[in-house]
Design a protein around this motif. Structure first.
Motif, short mmCIF file in Angstrom:
data_model
loop_
_atom_site.label_atom_id
_atom_site.label_comp_id
_atom_site.label_asym_id
_atom_site.label_seq_id
_atom_site.Cartn_x
_atom_site.Cartn_y
_atom_site.Cartn_z
N ILE A 85 3.84 -1.15 -8.92
CA ILE A 85 4.53 -0.81 -9.55
C ILE A 85 3.86 0.20 -10.65
N MET A 86 3.64 0.79 -9.44
CA MET A 86 3.17 1.49 -10.78
C MET A 86 4.01 0.99 -11.85
N VAL A 87 3.76 0.52 -12.69
CA VAL A 87 4.45 -0.19 -13.86
C VAL A 87 4.63 0.71 -15.19
N LYS B 93 5.24 1.07 1.15
CA LYS B 93 5.17 0.58 -0.40
C LYS B 93 4.65 -0.86 -0.25
N ILE B 94 3.71 -0.94 -1.02
CA ILE B 94 2.95 -2.42 -1.27
C ILE B 94 2.96 -2.51 -2.69
N SER B 95 3.86 -3.57 -3.26
CA SER B 95 3.75 -3.98 -4.58
C SER B 95 2.92 -5.46 -4.64
N ILE C 111 -0.04 4.54 2.50
CA ILE C 111 0.63 3.50 1.85
C ILE C 111 0.74 3.88 0.28
N VAL C 112 1.95 3.40 -0.34
CA VAL C 112 2.06 3.81 -1.81
C VAL C 112 1.90 2.34 -2.61
N ILE C 113 0.93 2.19 -3.59
CA ILE C 113 0.69 1.03 -4.11
C ILE C 113 1.63 0.83 -5.41
N GLU C 114 2.23 -0.05 -5.93
CA GLU C 114 2.88 -0.50 -7.26
C GLU C 114 2.02 -1.78 -7.53
N TRP C 115 1.38 -1.49 -8.83
CA TRP C 115 0.83 -2.73 -9.46
C TRP C 115 1.79 -3.29 -10.39
N VAL C 116 1.55 -4.52 -10.39
CA VAL C 116 2.35 -5.48 -11.35
C VAL C 116 1.45 -6.35 -11.97
N LEU C 117 1.27 -6.03 -12.97
CA LEU C 117 0.38 -7.13 -14.11
C LEU C 117 1.23 -8.39 -14.53
N VAL D 119 2.29 -10.28 -2.54
CA VAL D 119 2.45 -8.91 -2.04
C VAL D 119 3.67 -9.01 -1.46
N ILE D 120 4.28 -7.77 -1.85
CA ILE D 120 5.69 -7.40 -1.13
C ILE D 120 5.72 -6.18 -0.56
N TYR D 121 6.23 -5.83 0.73
CA TYR D 121 6.27 -4.87 1.34
C TYR D 121 7.44 -4.18 1.26
N ASN D 122 7.65 -2.93 0.91
CA ASN D 122 8.96 -2.14 0.85
C ASN D 122 10.11 -2.92 0.16
N ASP D 123 9.71 -3.62 -0.83
CA ASP D 123 10.51 -4.48 -1.60
C ASP D 123 11.27 -5.42 -0.87
N ASN D 124 11.01 -5.82 0.52
CA ASN D 124 11.62 -6.90 1.04
C ASN D 124 10.49 -7.97 1.06
N ASP D 125 11.17 -9.17 0.79
CA ASP D 125 10.45 -10.36 0.29
C ASP D 125 10.15 -11.28 1.61
N ASN D 126 9.29 -11.09 2.23
CA ASN D 126 8.81 -11.78 3.45
C ASN D 126 7.51 -12.65 3.07
N GLU D 127 7.71 -14.02 2.81
CA GLU D 127 6.16 -14.77 2.16
C GLU D 127 5.35 -14.82 3.44
N ASN D 128 5.70 -14.93 4.51
CA ASN D 128 4.87 -14.83 5.69
C ASN D 128 3.86 -13.85 5.58
N LYS D 129 4.23 -12.75 5.52
CA LYS D 129 3.53 -11.45 5.46
C LYS D 129 2.84 -11.51 4.41
#
Length: 225
Positions: A16-18, A33-35, A64-70, A175-185
């Motif tokens: 996120i980029m926060v 997008k990788i959060s 890829i585009v990375i969002e960092w969330v602290l 890690v969440i990809y493209n804002d889609n929550d898939n815990e297996n990934k």
């Protein structure tokens, strides 16, 4: 979030980029997008960033585009005559301070490449002066941010954290990809980051993915949807 559920560990199956940093538009899945939800002193976060994300980043950076969330928790609301909110971190107040320092570095908007390099440097060394110097951050701006904006930036991180289901962040990193929550990934990402990313990219794939042609049809990476 119940603190009992936050276990900062390195999972066997393997954050996120926060700030206001500009993120490229994701048109036609051109960018993935990788959060990454992480915390500065979390051993699992360190392992993921330094051993899985950083070594493959150069080969994937064009896609890829990375969002960092602290990650931290707000322990109590702001009280009268107090100068900043209070936060709780799994590894103590020092971790919240380090999170604040990283947030201020991100806030300088040096670009994704430098952010990745800086965070990797910090997670390896915890020598902020060294990392600031080597990666060209202005210490004066950094100090001003820590003093005047550090806690408000952590509060901004909290807004991002609060949008995710509490149970989803019971461990770090997440890690969440493209804002889609898939815990297996997410689980796969912890020690199969390259494989998980390459499976989700659209052609043409970067050379880094072509080095692992076998992963693209592996049953582990078949979407459940």
């Amino acid at each position: 979030m119940n603190r009992h559920f936050l276990s900062c560990v390195i999972f066997i199956l393997g954050f996120i980029m926060v700030t206001a940093t500009i993120i490229p538009r994701i048109d036609g899945n051109e960018f993935l997008k990788i959060s990454i939800f992480f915390s500065s002193m979390c051993p699992g976060s360190k392992d993921f960033i330094t051993r899985h994300l950083y070594p493959t980043y150069k080969g994937l950076r064009s896609k890829i585009v990375i969002e960092w969330v602290l990650y931290q928790e707000e322990s109590n609301p702001i009280i009268p005559n107090d100068d900043h909110p209070k936060f709780y971190c799994e590894h103590g107040p020092k971790e919240c301070d380090f999170n604040r320092y990283i947030a201020c570095a991100l806030h300088q908007r040096k670009g994704q490449d430098r952010d990745v390099n800086f965070i990797n440097c910090v997670m390896l060394t915890f020598d902020f002066d060294k990392c600031l110097r080597e990666l060209g951050y202005k210490r004066s701006q950094f100090q001003i941010c820590i003093r005047n904006q550090g806690y408000s930036l952590l509060s901004y991180h909290m807004q991002k954290i609060n949008r995710v289901k509490p149970k989803r962040l019971r461990y770090l990193p997440a890690v969440i990809y493209n804002d889609n929550d898939n815990e297996n990934k997410d689980f796969l990402s912890l020690n199969k980051f390259l494989d998980t990313v390459c499976h989700q990219l659209k052609a043409p794939l970067p050379d880094e993915c072509h080095k692992r042609r076998d992963i693209l049809e592996h049953p582990l990476y078949v979407d459940e949807e």
